[in-house]
Design a protein around this motif. Structure first.
Motif: not given
Length: 198
Positions: A37-41, A88-96, A103-110
């Protein structure tokens, strides 16, 4: 069919990038990582700059009008607007997730549709976003993040050739996805990349 990639001479990593995009070898994954999990702050000094801007705007307000109780509300509003903007500029989250889905924002990639992956260092970011960028690629770019991760897709149902996602720790994203890092595990010369194009 093999997707052509632009080879850039002078940098071994640029050749790795070209190979990662163009190589038709598939690295299939069978076991997901432990998650990430990483937030792009935004950088901390952006908040410092925001405080300076807020102070200057508040000072301008005091110069433009006579002092009144309404100014306190104006000061609070100025600070709140700048704070919300930076947040708001740094609220995007990258999560595996634990099951190997990015999960890159709302997009998903298995990870099951990822053929290859590579870390993009700051020195190669401009090339990856410039002359080497495929217009059909999925791009999540935050200018204040210096590094990115490249994920080449192997999905006949998806016309997207690859993903480029900003992350401060591309090696951790790849590890969580259980994808080998092409920029670290392969040594490809610019001449080899040129032959790949032919």
């Amino acid at each position: 069919p093999r997707r052509a990639a632009v080879g850039v001479s002078g940098s071994p990593w640029d050749a790795d990038y070209a190979e990662a995009v163009s190589d038709d070898r598939t690295v299939k994954t069978s076991r997901p990582g432990n998650g990430y999990v990483e937030r792009l702050t935004v950088p901390w000094y952006w908040w410092l700059a925001g405080a300076v801007v807020a102070g200057l705007l508040c000072f301008e307000v005091t110069l433009a009008a006579n002092w009144g109780d309404w100014m306190i509300g104006a000061f609070v509003l100025i600070v709140a607007v700048i704070a919300v903007l930076l947040w708001s500029m740094g609220r995007t989250q990258i999560r595996v997730s634990a099951d190997g889905v990015l999960h890159a924002g709302k997009a998903q990639l298995p990870n099951s549709v990822i053929a290859r992956g590579a870390s993009i260092p700051a020195s190669a970011k401009s090339a990856a976003l410039g002359r080497q960028l495929d217009p059909a690629a999925f791009l999540m770019h935050h200018a204040w993040i210096k590094t990115m991760v490249l994920l080449v897709l192997d999905d006949p149902d998806d016309p997207t050739p690859y993903w480029l996602v900003s992350t401060r720790h591309p090696e951790k994203v790849l590890a969580a996805l259980d994808i080998p890092d092409a920029s670290a595990t392969s040594v490809v010369s610019p001449e080899h990349s040129d032959r790949e194009q032919g």
